[in-house]
Design an enzyme around this catalytic site. Structure first.
Site, PDB file in Angstrom:
ATOM      1  CE1 TYR A  72      -3.738   2.445   0.685  1.00 34.12           C
ATOM      2  CE2 TYR A  72      -2.472   3.160   2.586  1.00 34.12           C
ATOM      3  CZ  TYR A  72      -3.520   3.337   1.716  1.00 34.12           C
ATOM      4  OH  TYR A  72      -4.354   4.417   1.868  1.00 34.12           O
ATOM      5  CE  LYS A 117      -3.186   5.675  -1.067  1.00 36.84           C
ATOM      6  NZ  LYS A 117      -4.274   6.358  -1.810  1.00 36.84           N
ATOM      7  CG  ASN A 160      -4.028   6.457  11.307  1.00 39.87           C
ATOM      8  OD1 ASN A 160      -4.123   5.394  10.708  1.00 39.87           O
ATOM      9  ND2 ASN A 160      -2.917   6.851  11.905  1.00 39.87           N
ATOM     10  CD  GLU A 208     -13.268  -3.987  10.866  1.00 38.44           C
ATOM     11  OE1 GLU A 208     -13.305  -4.921  11.677  1.00 38.44           O
ATOM     12  OE2 GLU A 208     -13.497  -4.146   9.643  1.00 38.44           O
ATOM     13  CD  GLN A 224      -0.145  -1.296  18.975  1.00 38.18           C
ATOM     14  OE1 GLN A 224       0.423  -1.558  20.020  1.00 38.18           O
ATOM     15  NE2 GLN A 224      -1.021  -2.131  18.395  1.00 38.18           N
ATOM     16  CB  THR A 225       1.840   6.135  19.617  1.00 32.45           C
ATOM     17  OG1 THR A 225       3.096   6.148  18.922  1.00 32.45           O
ATOM     18  CG2 THR A 225       2.067   5.835  21.096  1.00 32.45           C
ATOM     19  NE  ARG A 226      -0.494   3.422  13.489  1.00 26.98           N
ATOM     20  CZ  ARG A 226       0.452   2.619  13.967  1.00 26.98           C
ATOM     21  NH1 ARG A 226       1.213   3.012  14.964  1.00 26.98           N
ATOM     22  NH2 ARG A 226       0.641   1.419  13.436  1.00 26.98           N
TER      23      ARG A 226
END
Length: 329
Positions: A152, A156, A181, A194, A223-225
């Site tokens: 992916y 991009k 996100n 989803e 894990q961070t976002r």
């Protein structure tokens, strides 16, 4: 360029972001002449009766020419994608989206389109810069040297370069935003495609409705976002399209949270506290990713700012209604 009055085409309009974008463009005075998606009309998340809605596979060049005909501006959001569970297990399908963007660029050039927007992704960023949950926010230049998400992310990145060279060689004005996100109502919340915010809302609701107060979390929860609410996304998309920004730019919230903290937020909204089980073998993506918004603030004097708690409350409420409607059928 002001979008008001411009003849606009939205590709991927049957999807989550595309459906919201059509609604927002119409509300802001753009003349959306065509909305296009590969999905049957009955599967579109949103569809406006004021727009020509076409079901077309945009991997085909003839279909792209039909979609672009008569347009002043094209918003190219069409892609085969989903959450981490989908993109890690469907790399070839994600790569095939390169046909869609390549053929839409050619069609836009041939149709005399004035501006072309391409929705790229934070998945283009170098994976070596995303190994620590306490990640340094990613600047646009951190995409190089290239080490994007396999499949992916590479598609991009390639399509970003195509946009750049179509502008250089053919004069097609291109605008590229790297989405971070995006979440909100009227999107995928079950079935495997989803993303984390919708998946966690669904899992918390399932635990609450079943009385089994337990939730499975992919990865260790550390894990961070950053997560951007859909209204910020559609506003930023239009501002970038109208701007003189010629290079790819971040479009995302800078509010960094861990997955565990995201679960905390949804538990608070739902009024429950759940036992957490961690699936360390499930797809979890990079350990940390956040958006550095220095450039978008400098260019536009604006950045995505809807608080995660507020956006998640709206998202949870919508998914709850959808779930209860299914139960009561």
């Amino acid at each position: 360029m002001q979008l008001k009055g411009q003849k606009a085409v939205v590709c991927g309009a049957g999807g989550f972001i595309g459906g919201h974008l059509v609604t927002s463009l119409l509300a802001n005075g753009a003349n959306v002449i065509r909305a296009v998606d590969i999905k049957p009309r009955g599967e579109w998340y949103q569809a406006s009766s004021d727009v020509e809605n076409l079901v077309l596979d945009l991997k085909d060049r003839d279909n792209c020419q039909r979609a672009a005909k008569g347009a002043d501006v094209v918003f190219q959001l069409a892609a085969d994608m989903g959450g981490m569970g989908f993109i890690e297990n469907n790399k070839a399908l994600c790569m095939l989206s390169v046909l869609t963007n390549t053929h839409m660029l050619l069609a836009a050039r041939d149709a005399g389109v004035q501006r072309y927007f391409y929705s790229s992704s934070a998945c283009v960023y170098n994976g070596d810069k995303q190994k620590n949950p306490e990640v340094t926010p990613l600047k646009e230049e951190d995409a190089y040297p290239a080490l994007p998400e396999d499949g992916y992310g590479w598609e991009k990145m390639f399509s970003e370069r195509m946009c750049r060279h179509f502008e250089e060689d053919f004069g097609l004005q291109c605008r590229v935003a790297r989405f971070h996100n995006v979440y909100g109502p009227h999107g995928t919340w079950t079935g495997g495609r989803e993303k984390a915010p919708a998946a966690i809302c669904r899992k918390v609701l399932e635990a609450k409705l079943s009385g089994k107060h337990e939730i499975e979390i992919w990865g260790g929860g550390h894990q961070t976002r950053s997560f951007m609410y859909i209204d910020d996304c559609t506003r930023g998309t239009q501002m970038i399209m109208e701007s003189d920004i010629h290079e790819p730019i971040n479009l995302g919230s800078s509010e960094l949270v861990s997955i565990d903290e995201l679960v905390d937020i949804v538990e608070e909204i739902a009024g429950v506290e759940l036992h957490r089980k961690y699936d360390l073998n499930a797809p979890k993506g990079v350990n940390g990713r956040n958006s550095d918004n220095t450039k978008i603030v400098n260019y536009l004097g604006w950045e995505p700012s809807i608080r995660l708690k507020d956006g998640m409350a709206r998202t949870y409420e919508w998914i709850e209604k959808e779930m209860l409607a299914m139960v009561n059928v």
